[in-house]
Enzyme design. Structure first.
Site, PDB file in Angstrom:
ATOM      1  N   ASP A  10      -4.835  -9.351   3.014  1.00 42.07           N
ATOM      2  CA  ASP A  10      -4.946  -9.959   1.689  1.00 42.07           C
ATOM      3  C   ASP A  10      -4.683 -11.463   1.680  1.00 42.07           C
ATOM      4  OD1 ASP A  10      -5.401  -7.391   0.898  1.00 42.07           O
ATOM      5  OD2 ASP A  10      -3.699  -7.230  -0.470  1.00 42.07           O
TER       6      ASP A  10
ATOM      7  N   CYS B 169       0.816  -1.218   0.000  1.00 37.84           N
ATOM      8  CA  CYS B 169       0.000   0.000   0.000  1.00 37.84           C
ATOM      9  C   CYS B 169       0.847   1.264   0.000  1.00 37.84           C
ATOM     10  CB  CYS B 169      -0.926  -0.008   1.212  1.00 37.84           C
ATOM     11  SG  CYS B 169      -1.933   1.476   1.347  1.00 37.84           S
TER      12      CYS B 169
ATOM     13  N   HIS C  45     -24.826  23.705   3.002  1.00 34.21           N
ATOM     14  CA  HIS C  45     -24.994  24.166   1.616  1.00 34.21           C
ATOM     15  C   HIS C  45     -24.003  25.301   1.333  1.00 34.21           C
ATOM     16  CE1 HIS C  45     -26.954  25.398  -2.106  1.00 34.21           C
ATOM     17  NE2 HIS C  45     -26.901  26.659  -1.651  1.00 34.21           N
TER      18      HIS C  45
ATOM     19  N   GLY D  53      10.854 -13.463   6.902  1.00 32.72           N
ATOM     20  CA  GLY D  53      10.410 -14.243   8.050  1.00 32.72           C
ATOM     21  C   GLY D  53       9.770 -15.550   7.612  1.00 32.72           C
TER      22      GLY D  53
END
EC number: 1.8.1.4
Length: 466
Positions: A312, A42, A444, A116
């Protein structure tokens, strides 16, 4: 031999966040990273560098196409210093990675640089400048993912490239062919289209971003076509060949006809695969399935009770923020707390311009489930804020349960929707109804007013500004 309460293998967003939370909870913590910089995919070759290039190319695109209409005249030609653009990207990466290193020091986390791998369930060998072994009562596997490819494609990392190489090119391509119409391909495709490259996206499915709500795919296709991106949908790539500085991609269209496309770069963007290479998971007895994922239970615990896995390398979307949530979840689980993650409320974002963001169920999913729902939709072009900035492309779509009015899904395309999606996540976390959102005051003029208007549209079709 050094002993730790927790060792984290991998320093991406999931890994380093898990390490920090473990340290905060009083555990003696180590983190192991095979590269010389922390942050994983990332920070080094993914989210952060791609956003840096998206922002730089957006500035150039604005200068070329929009400054004049804003009354900004620039004398002389506007030129790209691509080398400087890439250097700025790297500076952003370096600063971000240095920030993670600082956080490790701040939280007294020991950092080990090297590969590792498990010796057994409680011992990890680290092979770097020197080889050493540490002992850990608990281990969190957070080794992330690598770009996937197709079996017949030979990645030379020069002309046939992945996202990693696309972030550090030495030149702007003349014609970049992107294989895959997902997040990474579209983001990097837009970067190089803005900078002057011809871009052709070849997608196997009949639409881009096939996992998102169909209305987003349709709108994003329309906008990117307007920007000059070409799409070849329902095309199955079967060959990629390089000849000097040219690369030819051969594919079969939906009629079964073979067609070819030639460019000077091919970006292979067909997803990512879990990275467990050299982890030696079998030595610890950890099960890895046929897709390369580490199998975990609802606590993200592997079949070996003291070893957990996140991000992941486990099931679910490959998203940095999903990995972060799982890192905190595991740290707190190890500490005896009872955290939770609602995977249905993990947002998905594409950082093209306009941005695309989504959370919850798509209309296609709800149809398939036979749900009784209603839809409210509002176009960004109806907003005063959009007209003021010139960002009129896009829409907000809210899907709610027809009986209870509870919001089931929110799907957005437009300016700054990567930030707006958090409003939807917050509302859905507290099980808000469409009327709840519709009755909240929105400042707004803002882009966020479109969320209120879409909620009004889902509440008895009473949007105010269309």
């Amino acid at each position: 031999m050094s002993k730790y309460d927790v060792a984290v293998i991998g320093s991406g967003p999931g890994g380093y966040v898990a390490a920090i939370r473990c340290a905060q909870l009083g555990m003696k913590t180590a983190i192991i990273e095979k590269y010389n910089t922390l942050g994983g995919t990332c920070l080094n070759v993914g989210c952060i560098p791609s956003k840096a290039l998206l922002d730089s190319s957006h500035h150039y695109d604005d200068a070329m196409r929009h400054f004049e209409e804003h009354g900004i005249d620039i004398p002389g030609d506007i030129k790209i210093n691509f080398e400087k653009m890439i250097a700025r990207k790297q500076k952003v990466v370096d600063q971000t990675c240095d920030g993670v290193a600082f956080l490790m020091k701040k939280n007294n986390i020991d950092v080990f640089t090297g590969m590792g791998s498990f010796v057994d369930a409680t011992h990890i060998k680290i092979e770097g400048e020197e080889t050493q072994t540490i002992e850990a009562a608990k281990t969190i596997i957070a080794t992330g993912s690598k770009p996937a490819t197709l079996p017949f494609i030979e990645l030379d990392k020069e002309r046939i490239i992945t996202s990693t190489e696309a972030l550090s090119l030495k030149e702007i391509p003349k014609h970049m062919i992107v294989i895959g119409g997902g997040v990474i391909g579209l983001e990097l495709g837009q970067v190089y289209r803005r900078l002057g490259a011809d871009v052709t996206v070849i997608e196997y499915m009949d639409r881009i971003t096939p996992g998102m709500d169909k209305v987003l795919s349709k709108e994003l296709t329309k906008v990117l076509k307007k920007q000059g991106v070409k799409f070849q949908l329902s095309h199955a790539v079967n060959k990629v060949e390089r000849n000097g500085d040219e690369v030819t991609v051969t594919a079969k269209n939906k009629k079964g006809e073979e067609v070819s496309f030639t460019g000077d770069y091919v970006l292979v963007s067909v997803g990512r695969r879990p990275y467990t290479d050299k982890l030696n998971a079998t030595a610890a007895g950890v099960k890895v399935n046929e897709r390369g994922q580490i199998e975990v239970n609802e606590h993200l615990q592997t079949n070996v009770s003291n070893i957990y896995a996140i991000g992941d390398v486990v099931r679910g979307a490959m998203l940095a923020h999903k990995a972060e949530e799982e890192g905190v979840f595991v740290a707190e689980t190890i500490a005896g707390q009872k955290p939770h993650i609602n995977y249905n409320l993990i947002p998905n974002v594409i950082y093209t311009w306009p941005e695309v963001a989504s959370v919850g169920q798509t209309e296609e999913q709800l149809k398939e489930a036979g749900a009784n729902y209603k839809v409210g939709q509002f176009p960004m072009r109806a907003l005063g804020r959009s007209r003021a900035s010139g960002d009129i492309d896009g829409l907000i779509k809210i899907i709610a349960d027809k009986a209870t009015d509870e919001v089931l899904g929110v799907h957005m395309i437009g300016a700054r929707v990567a930030d707006l999606i958090s409003e939807a996540v917050t509302a859905m976390e507290f099980r808000a109804s469409a009327e709840d959102i519709a009755r909240m005051s929105h400042a707004h003029p803002t882009y966020a007013e479109a969320v209120k208007e879409a909620a009004l549209a889902a509440t008895d079709d009473r949007a105010l500004h269309v």
